[in-house]
Design a protein around this motif. Structure first.
Motif, PDB file in Angstrom:
ATOM      1  N   MET A  81       0.808  -1.191   0.000  1.00  0.00           N
ATOM      2  CA  MET A  81       0.000   0.000   0.000  1.00  0.00           C
ATOM      3  C   MET A  81       0.856   1.261   0.000  1.00  0.00           C
ATOM      4  SD  MET A  81      -3.035  -1.296   2.591  1.00  0.00           S
ATOM      5  CE  MET A  81      -3.545   0.320   2.981  1.00  0.00           C
ATOM      6  N   PRO A  82       1.904   1.294  -0.770  1.00  0.00           N
ATOM      7  CA  PRO A  82       2.803   2.451  -0.723  1.00  0.00           C
ATOM      8  C   PRO A  82       2.168   3.764  -1.198  1.00  0.00           C
ATOM      9  CG  PRO A  82       3.420   0.971  -2.502  1.00  0.00           C
ATOM     10  CD  PRO A  82       2.366   0.270  -1.699  1.00  0.00           C
ATOM     11  N   GLU A  83       1.158   3.710  -2.026  1.00  0.00           N
ATOM     12  CA  GLU A  83       0.535   4.936  -2.543  1.00  0.00           C
ATOM     13  C   GLU A  83      -0.786   5.268  -1.859  1.00  0.00           C
ATOM     14  OE1 GLU A  83       1.915   7.141  -4.690  1.00  0.00           O
ATOM     15  OE2 GLU A  83       3.669   5.877  -4.370  1.00  0.00           O
ATOM     16  N   TYR A  84      -1.130   4.545  -0.822  1.00  0.00           N
ATOM     17  CA  TYR A  84      -2.428   4.703  -0.166  1.00  0.00           C
ATOM     18  C   TYR A  84      -2.705   6.159   0.236  1.00  0.00           C
ATOM     19  CZ  TYR A  84      -6.215   3.926   3.192  1.00  0.00           C
ATOM     20  OH  TYR A  84      -7.402   3.969   3.875  1.00  0.00           O
ATOM     21  N   LEU A  85      -1.815   6.758   0.973  1.00  0.00           N
ATOM     22  CA  LEU A  85      -2.045   8.131   1.432  1.00  0.00           C
ATOM     23  C   LEU A  85      -1.995   9.138   0.294  1.00  0.00           C
ATOM     24  CD1 LEU A  85      -0.186   8.144   4.859  1.00  0.00           C
ATOM     25  CD2 LEU A  85      -2.649   7.979   4.427  1.00  0.00           C
ATOM     26  N   ASN A  86      -1.120   8.926  -0.669  1.00  0.00           N
ATOM     27  CA  ASN A  86      -1.085   9.819  -1.827  1.00  0.00           C
ATOM     28  C   ASN A  86      -2.389   9.736  -2.616  1.00  0.00           C
ATOM     29  OD1 ASN A  86       1.464  10.890  -1.367  1.00  0.00           O
ATOM     30  ND2 ASN A  86       2.472   9.237  -2.478  1.00  0.00           N
ATOM     31  N   ASP A  87      -2.942   8.536  -2.743  1.00  0.00           N
ATOM     32  CA  ASP A  87      -4.223   8.376  -3.436  1.00  0.00           C
ATOM     33  C   ASP A  87      -5.344   9.080  -2.674  1.00  0.00           C
ATOM     34  OD1 ASP A  87      -2.977   6.927  -5.432  1.00  0.00           O
ATOM     35  OD2 ASP A  87      -3.582   4.978  -4.633  1.00  0.00           O
ATOM     36  N   TRP A  88      -5.328   8.989  -1.333  1.00  0.00           N
ATOM     37  CA  TRP A  88      -6.314   9.700  -0.523  1.00  0.00           C
ATOM     38  C   TRP A  88      -6.212  11.206  -0.757  1.00  0.00           C
ATOM     39  CZ3 TRP A  88     -10.688   9.041   1.807  1.00  0.00           C
ATOM     40  CH2 TRP A  88     -11.055   7.786   2.272  1.00  0.00           C
ATOM     41  N   GLN A  91      -1.129  -3.610  12.678  1.00  0.00           N
ATOM     42  CA  GLN A  91      -0.825  -2.284  13.222  1.00  0.00           C
ATOM     43  C   GLN A  91      -0.376  -1.292  12.144  1.00  0.00           C
ATOM     44  OE1 GLN A  91      -1.537  -1.444  16.257  1.00  0.00           O
ATOM     45  NE2 GLN A  91      -0.757   0.629  16.123  1.00  0.00           N
ATOM     46  N   ASP A  92       0.446  -1.718  11.190  1.00  0.00           N
ATOM     47  CA  ASP A  92       0.917  -0.774  10.177  1.00  0.00           C
ATOM     48  C   ASP A  92      -0.227  -0.283   9.292  1.00  0.00           C
ATOM     49  OD1 ASP A  92       0.761  -3.341   9.049  1.00  0.00           O
ATOM     50  OD2 ASP A  92       2.399  -2.982   7.655  1.00  0.00           O
ATOM     51  N   VAL A  93      -1.195  -1.138   9.017  1.00  0.00           N
ATOM     52  CA  VAL A  93      -2.356  -0.728   8.234  1.00  0.00           C
ATOM     53  C   VAL A  93      -3.243   0.186   9.074  1.00  0.00           C
ATOM     54  CG1 VAL A  93      -4.432  -1.552   7.032  1.00  0.00           C
ATOM     55  CG2 VAL A  93      -2.261  -2.777   6.772  1.00  0.00           C
ATOM     56  N   LYS A  94      -3.363  -0.110  10.339  1.00  0.00           N
ATOM     57  CA  LYS A  94      -4.137   0.740  11.249  1.00  0.00           C
ATOM     58  C   LYS A  94      -3.574   2.158  11.247  1.00  0.00           C
ATOM     59  CE  LYS A  94      -5.512   1.204  16.055  1.00  0.00           C
ATOM     60  NZ  LYS A  94      -5.432   0.669  17.407  1.00  0.00           N
ATOM     61  N   MET A  95      -2.269   2.284  11.250  1.00  0.00           N
ATOM     62  CA  MET A  95      -1.642   3.607  11.248  1.00  0.00           C
ATOM     63  C   MET A  95      -1.942   4.359   9.944  1.00  0.00           C
ATOM     64  SD  MET A  95      -0.547   3.570  14.243  1.00  0.00           S
ATOM     65  CE  MET A  95       0.339   5.099  14.314  1.00  0.00           C
ATOM     66  N   LEU A  96      -1.964   3.657   8.822  1.00  0.00           N
ATOM     67  CA  LEU A  96      -2.330   4.284   7.550  1.00  0.00           C
ATOM     68  C   LEU A  96      -3.777   4.768   7.573  1.00  0.00           C
ATOM     69  CD1 LEU A  96      -0.654   1.947   4.895  1.00  0.00           C
ATOM     70  CD2 LEU A  96      -0.077   4.334   5.384  1.00  0.00           C
ATOM     71  N   HIS A  97      -4.661   3.943   8.115  1.00  0.00           N
ATOM     72  CA  HIS A  97      -6.064   4.336   8.223  1.00  0.00           C
ATOM     73  C   HIS A  97      -6.218   5.570   9.114  1.00  0.00           C
ATOM     74  CE1 HIS A  97      -8.253   1.189   6.089  1.00  0.00           C
ATOM     75  NE2 HIS A  97      -7.382   0.324   6.570  1.00  0.00           N
ATOM     76  N   ALA A  98      -5.491   5.626  10.197  1.00  0.00           N
ATOM     77  CA  ALA A  98      -5.558   6.779  11.100  1.00  0.00           C
ATOM     78  C   ALA A  98      -5.114   8.047  10.381  1.00  0.00           C
ATOM     79  CB  ALA A  98      -4.710   6.532  12.340  1.00  0.00           C
ATOM     80  N   GLU A  99      -4.039   7.958   9.636  1.00  0.00           N
ATOM     81  CA  GLU A  99      -3.553   9.131   8.901  1.00  0.00           C
ATOM     82  C   GLU A  99      -4.561   9.541   7.820  1.00  0.00           C
ATOM     83  OE1 GLU A  99      -1.421  12.371   8.200  1.00  0.00           O
ATOM     84  OE2 GLU A  99      -1.041  10.956   9.805  1.00  0.00           O
ATOM     85  N   ALA A 100      -5.150   8.584   7.141  1.00  0.00           N
ATOM     86  CA  ALA A 100      -6.170   8.889   6.129  1.00  0.00           C
ATOM     87  C   ALA A 100      -7.381   9.563   6.779  1.00  0.00           C
ATOM     88  CB  ALA A 100      -6.585   7.618   5.398  1.00  0.00           C
ATOM     89  N   GLN A 101      -7.756   9.121   7.966  1.00  0.00           N
ATOM     90  CA  GLN A 101      -8.873   9.748   8.660  1.00  0.00           C
ATOM     91  C   GLN A 101      -8.547  11.194   9.007  1.00  0.00           C
ATOM     92  OE1 GLN A 101     -10.118   7.314  11.977  1.00  0.00           O
ATOM     93  NE2 GLN A 101     -10.931   5.724  10.632  1.00  0.00           N
ATOM     94  N   LYS A 102      -7.349  11.454   9.442  1.00  0.00           N
ATOM     95  CA  LYS A 102      -6.946  12.825   9.774  1.00  0.00           C
ATOM     96  C   LYS A 102      -6.967  13.717   8.532  1.00  0.00           C
ATOM     97  CE  LYS A 102      -4.099  11.310  13.639  1.00  0.00           C
ATOM     98  NZ  LYS A 102      -2.735  11.053  14.095  1.00  0.00           N
TER      99      LYS A 102
END
Length: 95
Positions: A1-8, A33-44
């Motif tokens: 999921m390297p582009e997850y946050l960029n896509d968001w 946990q690493d996916v949870k952290m990505l979800h948290a950042e996407a929520q923010k």
């Protein structure tokens, strides 16, 4: 999921403040946990873009617990529903 946050970030650029989200997590499994952290950042990021509320369709109690816990930690305004109809009705309400 390297582009997850960029896509968001790209998706959020096209939205105006005051938007809501309907998400279908009915087949989601618990995540590490690493996916949870990505979800948290996407929520923010999503909150900063002007999100008003999120309706999640969830069928699994353990997944619901995990997502509720994450949402509480980021102040993410979401509610869980068992059906899309219930979720859409809530999203269309003024509360």
């Amino acid at each position: 999921m390297p582009e997850y946050l960029n896509d968001w970030k790209k998706a959020l650029e096209d939205l105006k403040p005051g938007f809501s989200i309907l998400t279908d997590a009915s087949e989601m499994k618990t995540h590490p946990q690493d996916v949870k952290m990505l979800h948290a950042e996407a929520q923010k990021l999503t909150l900063a873009a002007g999100l008003t509320k999120v309706a999640e369709i969830i069928q699994n109690d353990i997944t619901e617990f995990q997502l509720d816990s994450l949402a509480q930690s980021t102040n993410f305004p979401k509610r869980s529903f068992k059906t899309a109809e219930e979720a859409e009705t809530w999203l269309d309400s003024l509360d």
